[in-house]
Design a protein around this motif. Structure first.
Motif, mmCIF file in Angstrom:
data_model
loop_
_atom_site.group_PDB
_atom_site.id
_atom_site.type_symbol
_atom_site.label_atom_id
_atom_site.label_comp_id
_atom_site.label_asym_id
_atom_site.label_seq_id
_atom_site.Cartn_x
_atom_site.Cartn_y
_atom_site.Cartn_z
ATOM 1 N N GLY A 141 0.812 -1.208 0.000
ATOM 2 C CA GLY A 141 0.000 0.000 0.000
ATOM 3 C C GLY A 141 0.848 1.262 0.000
ATOM 4 N N PRO A 142 0.354 2.353 -0.590
ATOM 5 C CA PRO A 142 1.089 3.620 -0.629
ATOM 6 C C PRO A 142 0.940 4.399 0.676
ATOM 7 C CG PRO A 142 -1.006 3.883 -1.738
ATOM 8 C CD PRO A 142 -0.933 2.431 -1.306
ATOM 9 N N GLY A 143 1.723 5.474 0.799
ATOM 10 C CA GLY A 143 1.521 6.423 1.884
ATOM 11 C C GLY A 143 2.438 6.261 3.076
ATOM 12 N N MET A 144 3.271 5.232 3.094
ATOM 13 C CA MET A 144 4.169 5.030 4.223
ATOM 14 C C MET A 144 5.480 4.457 3.717
ATOM 15 S SD MET A 144 4.843 5.289 7.440
ATOM 16 C CE MET A 144 3.315 5.529 8.364
ATOM 17 N N ASP A 145 6.576 4.934 4.283
ATOM 18 C CA ASP A 145 7.873 4.331 4.026
ATOM 19 C C ASP A 145 8.704 4.440 5.300
ATOM 20 O OD1 ASP A 145 9.041 6.926 4.151
ATOM 21 O OD2 ASP A 145 8.858 7.179 1.984
ATOM 22 N N LYS A 146 9.902 3.886 5.278
ATOM 23 C CA LYS A 146 10.720 3.860 6.489
ATOM 24 C C LYS A 146 11.154 5.260 6.913
ATOM 25 C CE LYS A 146 12.419 -0.849 5.937
ATOM 26 N NZ LYS A 146 13.604 -1.740 5.874
ATOM 27 N N GLY A 147 11.282 6.164 5.955
ATOM 28 C CA GLY A 147 11.635 7.539 6.301
ATOM 29 C C GLY A 147 10.547 8.215 7.103
ATOM 30 N N ARG A 148 9.321 8.092 6.639
ATOM 31 C CA ARG A 148 8.203 8.697 7.378
ATOM 32 C C ARG A 148 8.048 8.044 8.746
ATOM 33 N NH1 ARG A 148 1.780 8.826 5.540
ATOM 34 N NH2 ARG A 148 0.975 9.497 7.566
ATOM 35 N N ALA A 149 8.184 6.714 8.791
ATOM 36 C CA ALA A 149 8.066 6.010 10.067
ATOM 37 C C ALA A 149 9.126 6.488 11.051
ATOM 38 C CB ALA A 149 8.193 4.509 9.844
ATOM 39 N N LEU A 150 10.354 6.686 10.565
ATOM 40 C CA LEU A 150 11.428 7.134 11.454
ATOM 41 C C LEU A 150 11.210 8.571 11.899
ATOM 42 C CD1 LEU A 150 14.079 6.579 12.868
ATOM 43 C CD2 LEU A 150 15.278 7.199 10.760
ATOM 44 N N ARG A 151 10.805 9.437 10.983
ATOM 45 C CA ARG A 151 10.558 10.834 11.367
ATOM 46 C C ARG A 151 9.490 10.930 12.446
ATOM 47 N NH1 ARG A 151 11.443 11.638 5.753
ATOM 48 N NH2 ARG A 151 9.219 11.397 5.323
ATOM 49 N N GLU A 152 8.414 10.172 12.299
ATOM 50 C CA GLU A 152 7.346 10.199 13.294
ATOM 51 C C GLU A 152 7.840 9.669 14.636
ATOM 52 O OE1 GLU A 152 4.112 8.062 11.542
ATOM 53 O OE2 GLU A 152 3.575 9.694 10.166
ATOM 54 N N LEU A 153 8.712 8.662 14.600
ATOM 55 C CA LEU A 153 9.262 8.119 15.836
ATOM 56 C C LEU A 153 10.155 9.139 16.539
ATOM 57 C CD1 LEU A 153 9.807 5.813 17.819
ATOM 58 C CD2 LEU A 153 11.583 4.989 16.254
ATOM 59 N N LEU A 154 10.963 9.860 15.789
ATOM 60 C CA LEU A 154 11.844 10.861 16.386
ATOM 61 C C LEU A 154 11.034 11.976 17.049
ATOM 62 C CD1 LEU A 154 14.628 11.177 13.642
ATOM 63 C CD2 LEU A 154 14.636 9.780 15.726
ATOM 64 N N THR A 155 9.938 12.361 16.411
ATOM 65 C CA THR A 155 9.069 13.381 17.003
ATOM 66 C C THR A 155 8.399 12.852 18.267
ATOM 67 O OG1 THR A 155 8.646 14.387 14.842
ATOM 68 C CG2 THR A 155 7.056 14.836 16.590
ATOM 69 N N GLU A 156 7.886 11.644 18.179
ATOM 70 C CA GLU A 156 7.174 11.026 19.310
ATOM 71 C C GLU A 156 8.065 10.904 20.545
ATOM 72 O OE1 GLU A 156 6.004 6.452 20.372
ATOM 73 O OE2 GLU A 156 5.586 7.140 18.341
ATOM 74 N N THR A 157 9.333 10.574 20.342
ATOM 75 C CA THR A 157 10.241 10.320 21.462
ATOM 76 C C THR A 157 11.034 11.555 21.875
ATOM 77 O OG1 THR A 157 11.952 9.579 19.907
ATOM 78 C CG2 THR A 157 10.516 7.881 20.855
ATOM 79 N N SER A 158 10.853 12.670 21.175
ATOM 80 C CA SER A 158 11.651 13.881 21.432
ATOM 81 C C SER A 158 13.147 13.548 21.400
ATOM 82 C CB SER A 158 11.269 14.518 22.776
ATOM 83 O OG SER A 158 9.905 14.881 22.798
ATOM 84 N N ALA A 159 13.529 12.765 20.404
ATOM 85 C CA ALA A 159 14.909 12.289 20.303
ATOM 86 C C ALA A 159 15.882 13.451 20.135
ATOM 87 C CB ALA A 159 15.040 11.333 19.120
ATOM 88 N N ARG A 160 17.069 13.265 20.717
ATOM 89 C CA ARG A 160 18.138 14.256 20.579
ATOM 90 C C ARG A 160 19.280 13.748 19.688
ATOM 91 N NH1 ARG A 160 16.538 14.489 26.013
ATOM 92 N NH2 ARG A 160 18.310 13.233 26.748
#
Length: 274
Positions: free
Chosen positions: A187-206
Motif C-alpha cells: 500500500g502507498p503512503g508510508m515508508d521507512k523515512g516517514r516512520a522514522l521521522r514520526e518516531l523521532l518526534t514522538e520520542t523527542s529524540a536528541r
C-alpha cells in the motif's frame, strides 16, 4: 567513521544516550539474507546486544517490511535471549503501517488491491515460462513479495518482472518496493523515512542511529540526514546493494558486523557511565 557528520552523531549518542533512538531494519541487518525468507533467523548475538542498549538509550526500534509477528518469530535464538525479550521494544512493520508494542499490534485495514494481486500474479509469472522457475511469492498479509533469488538468473528475471509488476501494482492501487532480488507490492503512503521521522518526534529524540541494508532503507537514511538532530547512517554492507553504502556514514560487514557495532556501542556507553 567515514564522515564528520557521522562522527558528531556517534559522539552525541555516547555523550547523551538517554536522548538517542537506535532504529534498525531486520532482513540483511539483524538477520542474514537467505534463499527462503521464512528461514531468515536473527543473528544469535543480536537480542542480547539490543537488550543492553534498550536499558541505555531513549528507544530501540525495528523498522521493517516484514509483519511484526514475523520479526518476533524469526527473533528466536537457539539459546536465548530472544528478540521479544528486549524491553520496551518497538517494531514498526510493513514500513511503519503496523505498530507492535508489548505484544499488541495497531494497524489500519489491509489494502483492497491485494486481492487483485493475489489473483493475477500467478498467471503473470506463468507467462514468463521456464525462466521464472524458482520464483517465490511471499504473502505478507499487507503486501505480496516476488523473490527471484532461487532462479537460474535472478537479476534477469527481476528485470523482466519490473514492468508487468509495476503495471499490476498500478491497477491495484499499490506501489512497488524494490529490494535484494525482490519486488514487493504494498500500500502507498508510508515508508521507512516517514516512520522514522514520526518516531523521532514522538520520542523527542536528541540523536538517532539507523542501520539498514537495502534500497527501502534509503528513505530512512534521508530522514536521518534531514533531521534537526545529530545522526548516524549505518549500512550493513553486501555486494548486492551498493547505493546504501555510498550514502552511509559507516559501513559494517553484514549482520555480524551490526551485532559487533551494537555490542561496542553498549560497552562504550557503560564505560562512560562508570
Amino acid at each position: 567513521m567515514r564522515t564528520d557528520v557521522g562522527a558528531i552523531g556517534l559522539s552525541t549518542i555516547l555523550d547523551d544516550p538517554g536522548g538517542a533512538v537506535i532504529a534498525l531494519d531486520f532482513d540483511g541487518t539483524l538477520a542474514p539474507i537467505v534463499a527462503d525468507p521464512s528461514a531468515a533467523w536473527i543473528d544469535p548475538g543480536a537480542p542480547a546486544a539490543l537488550i543492553r542498549l534498550a536499558g541505555q538509550v531513549n528507544r530501540v526500534a525495528i523498522i521493517t517490511g516484514r509483519p511484526p509477528s514475523t520479526a518476533i518469530a524469526l527473533g528466536d535464538t537457539p539459546a536465548g535471549p530472544d528478540l521479544i525479550d528486549v524491553p520496551n521494544l518497538l517494531i514498526l512493520g510493513h514500513y511503519g503501517l503496523e505498530r507492535w508494542e508489548g505484544g499488541e499490534v495497531v494497524a489500519p485495514p489491509h489494502p483492497a488491491g491485494l486481492e487483485l494481486v493475489r489473483n493475477e500474479l500467478p498467471a503473470l509469472l506463468a507467462s514468463l515460462g521456464p525462466e521464472a522457475d524458482g520464483v517465490k511469492i511471499e504473502d505478507k498479509g499487507r503486501a505480496v513479495a516476488v523473490h527471484t533469488r532461487n532462479c537460474a538468473d535472478p537479476d534477469a528475471v527481476l528485470d523482466e518482472l519490473r514492468e508487468p509488476v509495476a503495471q499490476l501494482a498500478e491497477r491495484a492501487g499499490l506501489v512497488v518496493e524494490p529490494g535484494r532480488k525482490v519486488l514487493e507490492l504494498r500500500g502507498p503512503g508510508m515508508d521507512k523515512g516517514r516512520a522514522l521521522r514520526e518516531l523521532l518526534t514522538e520520542t523527542s529524540a536528541r540523536s538517532v542511529m539507523f542501520i539498514g541494508d537495502d534500497l527501502g532503507d534509503l528513505a530512512a537514511f534521508a530522514a536521518v540526514a534531514e533531521a534537526d538532530i545529530p545522526g548516524v547512517r549505518v549500512c550493513s554492507g553486501s555486494a548486492e546493494v551498493t547505493e546504501l553504502a555510498e550514502n552511509a556514514d559507516l559501513v559494517v560487514d553484514g549482520p555480524p558486523g551490526v551485532v559487533a557495532l551494537l555490542e561496542t556501542l553498549g560497552k562504550s556507553i557503560t564505560s562512560r557511565d562508570q
